[in-house]
Design a protein around this motif. Structure first.
Motif, PDB file in Angstrom:
ATOM      1  N   UNK A  52      23.045   1.848  -7.077  1.00  0.00           N
ATOM      2  CA  UNK A  52      23.780   2.970  -7.659  1.00  0.00           C
ATOM      3  C   UNK A  52      25.223   2.559  -7.949  1.00  0.00           C
ATOM      4  N   UNK A  53      25.847   1.836  -7.030  1.00  0.00           N
ATOM      5  CA  UNK A  53      27.213   1.356  -7.278  1.00  0.00           C
ATOM      6  C   UNK A  53      27.251   0.452  -8.511  1.00  0.00           C
ATOM      7  N   UNK A  54      26.276  -0.437  -8.627  1.00  0.00           N
ATOM      8  CA  UNK A  54      26.208  -1.318  -9.799  1.00  0.00           C
ATOM      9  C   UNK A  54      25.997  -0.504 -11.076  1.00  0.00           C
ATOM     10  N   UNK A  55      25.178   0.537 -10.989  1.00  0.00           N
ATOM     11  CA  UNK A  55      24.960   1.430 -12.127  1.00  0.00           C
ATOM     12  C   UNK A  55      26.283   2.055 -12.560  1.00  0.00           C
ATOM     13  N   UNK A  56      27.047   2.602 -11.600  1.00  0.00           N
ATOM     14  CA  UNK A  56      28.309   3.246 -11.942  1.00  0.00           C
ATOM     15  C   UNK A  56      29.394   2.239 -12.320  1.00  0.00           C
ATOM     16  N   UNK A  57      29.281   1.009 -11.854  1.00  0.00           N
ATOM     17  CA  UNK A  57      30.254  -0.034 -12.195  1.00  0.00           C
ATOM     18  C   UNK A  57      30.318  -0.248 -13.708  1.00  0.00           C
ATOM     19  N   UNK A  58      29.172  -0.181 -14.371  1.00  0.00           N
ATOM     20  CA  UNK A  58      29.163  -0.386 -15.824  1.00  0.00           C
ATOM     21  C   UNK A  58      29.958   0.677 -16.575  1.00  0.00           C
ATOM     22  N   UNK A  59      30.244   1.785 -15.917  1.00  0.00           N
ATOM     23  CA  UNK A  59      31.047   2.849 -16.514  1.00  0.00           C
ATOM     24  C   UNK A  59      32.452   2.907 -15.898  1.00  0.00           C
ATOM     25  N   UNK A  60      32.765   1.932 -15.049  1.00  0.00           N
ATOM     26  CA  UNK A  60      34.063   1.916 -14.383  1.00  0.00           C
ATOM     27  C   UNK A  60      34.222   3.005 -13.345  1.00  0.00           C
ATOM     28  N   UNK A  61      33.093   3.456 -12.773  1.00  0.00           N
ATOM     29  CA  UNK A  61      33.127   4.593 -11.854  1.00  0.00           C
ATOM     30  C   UNK A  61      32.664   4.257 -10.438  1.00  0.00           C
ATOM     31  N   UNK A  62      32.405   3.008 -10.130  1.00  0.00           N
ATOM     32  CA  UNK A  62      31.900   2.656  -8.803  1.00  0.00           C
ATOM     33  C   UNK A  62      32.870   3.092  -7.707  1.00  0.00           C
ATOM     34  N   UNK A  63      34.163   3.098  -8.002  1.00  0.00           N
ATOM     35  CA  UNK A  63      35.170   3.511  -7.029  1.00  0.00           C
ATOM     36  C   UNK A  63      35.091   4.981  -6.654  1.00  0.00           C
ATOM     37  N   UNK A  64      34.379   5.763  -7.431  1.00  0.00           N
ATOM     38  CA  UNK A  64      34.227   7.190  -7.126  1.00  0.00           C
ATOM     39  C   UNK A  64      33.092   7.458  -6.144  1.00  0.00           C
ATOM     40  N   UNK A  65      32.236   6.466  -5.916  1.00  0.00           N
ATOM     41  CA  UNK A  65      31.154   6.627  -4.944  1.00  0.00           C
ATOM     42  C   UNK A  65      31.776   6.641  -3.555  1.00  0.00           C
ATOM     43  N   UNK A  66      31.462   7.681  -2.793  1.00  0.00           N
ATOM     44  CA  UNK A  66      32.016   7.820  -1.444  1.00  0.00           C
ATOM     45  C   UNK A  66      30.935   7.520  -0.415  1.00  0.00           C
ATOM     46  N   UNK A  67      31.311   6.757   0.598  1.00  0.00           N
ATOM     47  CA  UNK A  67      30.412   6.485   1.724  1.00  0.00           C
ATOM     48  C   UNK A  67      31.069   7.050   2.976  1.00  0.00           C
TER      49      UNK A  67
END
Length: 156
Positions: A6-21
């Motif tokens: 999922x992080x890799x998926x959002x990385x392509x949109x520049x959004x991986x940093x928005x994933x919270x753990x």
């Protein structure tokens, strides 16, 4: 791990940093709401079913599947996938199921119960993750097929 996908998926949109753990579980609606400090209704829970193939219905945390509405929409009784089927068919385990980076052949639907919020919090592939998305973002990144009205309990 699914969260990495999922992080890799959002990385392509520049959004991986928005994933919270989180250091605590967010595997249920109530636990996710506690971890995020929001109302449970704003958790975008992803329910997995078998219809013509595996489908996901993303709904508000306070919504429950309405069997007659579900059957009218999908032509079959609402049958949730068994926990061992979820990871195999969808690609994410129970507690972290989300509409992002799912297996090929999985169809995603968004329930009308979500439309009353500006932003919602779906999981991100693990039982301790989430991302805040606007409804247009959820539409874009979930790759949804259609909006459906298959839930009850949220209109009251």
């Amino acid at each position: 791990m699914a969260i990495e996908q999922v992080k890799a998926f959002f990385e392509q949109y520049g959004m991986a940093g928005r994933v919270r753990e989180f250091d605590v579980s967010s595997a249920t609606v109530d636990l996710a709401a506690q971890a995020l400090g929001c109302q449970p209704c704003r958790i975008a829970k992803t329910l997995s079913f078998m219809a013509d193939g595996p489908i996901l219905v993303v709904a508000a945390g306070d919504a429950k599947i309405d069997n007659p509405r579900y059957k009218a929409r999908f032509g079959t009784k609402a049958k949730m996938l068994a926990p061992d089927e979820v990871r195999t068919l969808v690609g994410h385990g129970v507690g972290g199921v989300c509409p992002f980076a799912v297996n090929e052949g999985v169809t995603v639907y968004l329930d009308e119960s979500l439309k009353r919020f500006e932003t919602v919090f779906p999981a991100c592939g693990s039982g301790n993750s989430a991302i805040e998305l606007s409804i247009p973002e959820l539409e874009r990144y979930s790759g949804f097929t259609a909006w459906v009205d298959v839930c009850k309990g949220w209109r009251e």
